[in-house]
Design a protein around this motif. Structure first.
Motif, mmCIF file in Angstrom:
data_model
loop_
_atom_site.group_PDB
_atom_site.id
_atom_site.type_symbol
_atom_site.label_atom_id
_atom_site.label_comp_id
_atom_site.label_asym_id
_atom_site.label_seq_id
_atom_site.Cartn_x
_atom_site.Cartn_y
_atom_site.Cartn_z
ATOM 1 N N THR A 13 -2.360 -7.433 16.405
ATOM 2 C CA THR A 13 -2.037 -7.796 17.748
ATOM 3 C C THR A 13 -3.260 -7.740 18.543
ATOM 4 N N GLY A 14 -3.534 -8.846 19.141
ATOM 5 C CA GLY A 14 -4.935 -8.868 19.818
ATOM 6 C C GLY A 14 -6.125 -8.618 18.908
ATOM 7 N N LYS A 15 -6.644 -7.560 18.904
ATOM 8 C CA LYS A 15 -7.771 -7.328 17.853
ATOM 9 C C LYS A 15 -7.479 -6.087 17.028
ATOM 10 N N ILE A 16 -6.184 -5.463 17.407
ATOM 11 C CA ILE A 16 -5.941 -4.300 16.514
ATOM 12 C C ILE A 16 -4.954 -4.653 15.352
ATOM 13 N N TRP A 17 -5.197 -4.154 14.161
ATOM 14 C CA TRP A 17 -4.204 -4.413 13.000
ATOM 15 C C TRP A 17 -3.274 -3.029 12.951
ATOM 16 N N GLN A 18 -2.069 -3.376 12.834
ATOM 17 C CA GLN A 18 -0.970 -2.387 12.785
ATOM 18 C C GLN A 18 -0.414 -2.353 11.656
ATOM 19 N N ILE A 19 0.177 -1.232 10.839
ATOM 20 C CA ILE A 19 1.011 -1.320 9.843
ATOM 21 C C ILE A 19 2.421 -1.660 10.230
ATOM 22 N N LYS A 20 3.074 -2.752 9.824
ATOM 23 C CA LYS A 20 4.192 -3.441 9.884
ATOM 24 C C LYS A 20 5.400 -2.642 9.038
ATOM 25 N N ARG A 21 5.095 -2.544 7.642
ATOM 26 C CA ARG A 21 5.825 -1.931 6.890
ATOM 27 C C ARG A 21 5.238 -1.368 5.634
ATOM 28 N N ASN A 22 5.888 -0.296 5.098
ATOM 29 C CA ASN A 22 5.370 0.082 3.804
ATOM 30 C C ASN A 22 6.387 0.055 2.825
ATOM 31 N N ARG A 23 6.185 -0.359 1.590
ATOM 32 C CA ARG A 23 7.204 -0.268 0.374
ATOM 33 C C ARG A 23 6.430 0.675 -0.649
ATOM 34 N N HIS A 24 7.186 1.958 -0.910
ATOM 35 C CA HIS A 24 6.874 2.747 -1.849
ATOM 36 C C HIS A 24 7.125 2.116 -3.447
ATOM 37 N N ILE A 25 5.976 1.907 -4.217
ATOM 38 C CA ILE A 25 6.163 1.421 -5.560
ATOM 39 C C ILE A 25 6.599 2.514 -6.505
ATOM 40 N N PHE A 26 5.481 3.606 -6.373
ATOM 41 C CA PHE A 26 5.868 4.679 -7.287
ATOM 42 C C PHE A 26 4.977 6.105 -6.796
ATOM 43 N N ARG A 27 5.542 7.244 -7.184
ATOM 44 C CA ARG A 27 4.878 8.537 -6.821
ATOM 45 C C ARG A 27 4.968 9.086 -8.047
#
Length: 246
Positions: A176-190
């Protein structure tokens, strides 16, 4: 100091609850009749087999039959799926990072912004690796490894000696503009594992044949997957980066 100690213990308590919750982060196959099966070698080294639908950010755990040397999953709805195979010290994956507009060369400024957003997110982890990132100047997807190998406490206050915590995730970032933002995460494993042996560090390899698997209303049998014979591919539009807390 007391406030910091309380914060550490609170974080540890939350983290300790994650192992039982972690599997619930995975989607459960539904009423579909499609699926995937494949022989995998060496199966004794295989620790996780995850089937990913990267468009909808869905992740399913496949079963591992160690006696038969196979992985399998059923109940998938029609679509295109990718495999991520986590061996003891190697992750072989074909995860689709497709975004609208296809893959473009990312500028140095965009790469810096993506890395900055990743490094400052979730400060509990003191080591981070962007295993693979690709996209455009407006949107990217990436596979991120997050590791904590600093002192970690159990809920009762005891220290987890020689134990590291690792999380692998699929991440969608938008600018957004010049700033990167995290839209979503999906955990694959832990996972929690002892430090110093196989798996303390992971090597990531991108294998296109593990991605774009079309599933209809039947179980698809894939050609045998032999780790020693997989052919990793390096693409000019994919990038990687690492960070460690000082």
């Amino acid at each position: 100091m007391k406030r910091n100690a309380a914060l550490i213990l609170t974080l540890a308590a939350v983290l300790a609850a994650v192992p039982s919750m972690a599997e619930r982060f995975h989607d459960k196959p539904g009423a579909g009749t499609g699926g995937i099966t494949a022989a995998v070698s060496p199966v004794p080294r295989l620790e996780r087999a995850v089937v990913i639908e990267a468009t909808e950010f869905k992740a399913y755990l496949a079963g591992i039959d160690r006696n038969a040397g196979t992985i399998s999953i059923s109940g998938l709805p029609p679509g295109k799926y990718d495999l991520l195979l986590k061996f003891d010290s190697i992750v072989a994956e074909g995860v689709s990072l497709n975004v609208p507009g296809g893959f473009k060369k990312l500028s140095a400024a965009d790469l810096k912004g993506i890395q900055h957003r990743t490094w400052i997110s979730e400060p509990y982890f003191n080591k981070k690796k962007i295993a693979r990132v690709g996209g455009t100047s407006k949107r990217i997807k990436m596979i991120v490894e997050q590791v904590r190998d600093k002192k970690t406490y159990e809920p009762n206050g005891n220290v987890l000696h020689g134990i590291m915590i690792r999380r692998l995730q699929l991440t969608d970032l938008r600018k957004t503009g010049k700033i990167w933002q995290i839209k979503r995460n999906r955990h694959i494993f832990r996972e929690e594992r002892k430090m110093g042996g196989a798996g303390t560090r992971l090597k990531f390899i991108y294998v296109p044949r593990l991605g774009g698997i079309r599933i209809g209303d039947e179980v698809v049998k894939l050609p045998k997957i032999d780790l020693d014979k997989l052919e990793p591919k390096k693409e000019p539009h994919f990038y990687t980066a690492s960070w460690k807390e000082k």
